[in-house]
Design an enzyme around this catalytic site. Structure first.
Site, mmCIF file in Angstrom:
data_model
loop_
_atom_site.group_PDB
_atom_site.id
_atom_site.type_symbol
_atom_site.label_atom_id
_atom_site.label_comp_id
_atom_site.label_asym_id
_atom_site.label_seq_id
_atom_site.Cartn_x
_atom_site.Cartn_y
_atom_site.Cartn_z
ATOM 1 N N TYR A 247 -12.258 -1.611 -4.345
ATOM 2 C CA TYR A 247 -12.789 -1.846 -3.071
ATOM 3 C C TYR A 247 -14.469 -1.770 -3.110
ATOM 4 O O TYR A 247 -15.180 -1.368 -2.106
ATOM 5 C CB TYR A 247 -11.930 -0.639 -2.225
ATOM 6 N N ASN B 54 -1.954 0.014 7.248
ATOM 7 C CA ASN B 54 -1.194 -1.464 7.532
ATOM 8 C C ASN B 54 -0.472 -1.798 6.447
ATOM 9 O O ASN B 54 -0.294 -3.283 6.473
ATOM 10 C CB ASN B 54 -2.478 -2.261 7.898
ATOM 11 N N LYS C 262 0.745 -1.292 -0.024
ATOM 12 C CA LYS C 262 0.033 -0.016 -0.132
ATOM 13 C C LYS C 262 0.802 1.184 -0.179
ATOM 14 O O LYS C 262 2.054 1.212 0.325
ATOM 15 C CB LYS C 262 -0.945 -0.180 1.061
ATOM 16 N N GLU D 73 -9.336 -10.431 -8.011
ATOM 17 C CA GLU D 73 -8.350 -9.336 -7.863
ATOM 18 C C GLU D 73 -7.298 -9.491 -8.719
ATOM 19 O O GLU D 73 -6.783 -8.362 -8.988
ATOM 20 C CB GLU D 73 -8.171 -9.225 -6.483
ATOM 21 N N HIS E 26 -2.090 -5.435 1.242
ATOM 22 C CA HIS E 26 -3.490 -6.155 1.459
ATOM 23 C C HIS E 26 -3.250 -7.449 0.573
ATOM 24 O O HIS E 26 -2.185 -7.539 -0.110
ATOM 25 C CB HIS E 26 -4.242 -5.241 0.283
#
Length: 141
Positions: free
Chosen positions: A51, A114, A11, A128, A117
């Site tokens: 998303y 975080n 990310k 995905e 993913h």
């Protein structure tokens, strides 16, 4: 054991902090093979589509804004039980609850930033992966 493919994303927070190499080293160290990778910058539309499952949740726009705040590194991982293995090496979604040595424990700041993913199931992984990669871009070993 089944050979699987899964999607992994480094990310924007981890890319900004120069953690791509550390993240990829942990993935490879867990026995996963990177068979496709690219550094990209998502548009609002792309992030919203990716998303979309979270569209009705209160954090949706914040997530889209975060994922478009800088480049991301997307990669397809392949290996035995790749989905579960990737999720184990990523650690808990909240870095404060992630086991020591996991990606999120080492590189994540908080539940919003975080670091990574990863796909959560075979159907999700297929969807995905197809979102970011054509089959011709993947090099199975």
């Amino acid at each position: 054991m089944a050979i699987e493919r899964t999607l992994s994303i480094v990310k924007p927070d981890a890319v900004r902090k120069n953690h791509i190499g550390g993240v990829l080293a942990k993935l490879e160290g867990a026995g996963l093979t990177i068979i496709g990778a690219k550094l990209i910058k998502l548009s609002q539309e792309q992030a919203g589509a990716f998303y979309g499952v979270h569209r009705e949740r209160s954090f949706f726009q914040e997530l889209v804004d975060f994922m478009t705040s800088g480049p991301i590194m997307v990669q397809v991982l392949e290996g035995e039980n790749a989905i579960l293995r990737n999720r184990e090496v990523m650690g808990a979604t909240d870095p404060a609850k992630a086991e020591a040595g996991t990606i999120r424990a080492e590189y994540g700041a908080d539940i919003g930033e975080n670091a990574v993913h990863g796909s959560d199931a075979p159907d999700t992984a297929r969807t995905e992966i197809a979102f970011f990669f054509a089959e011709s871009e993947l090099q199975s070993r």
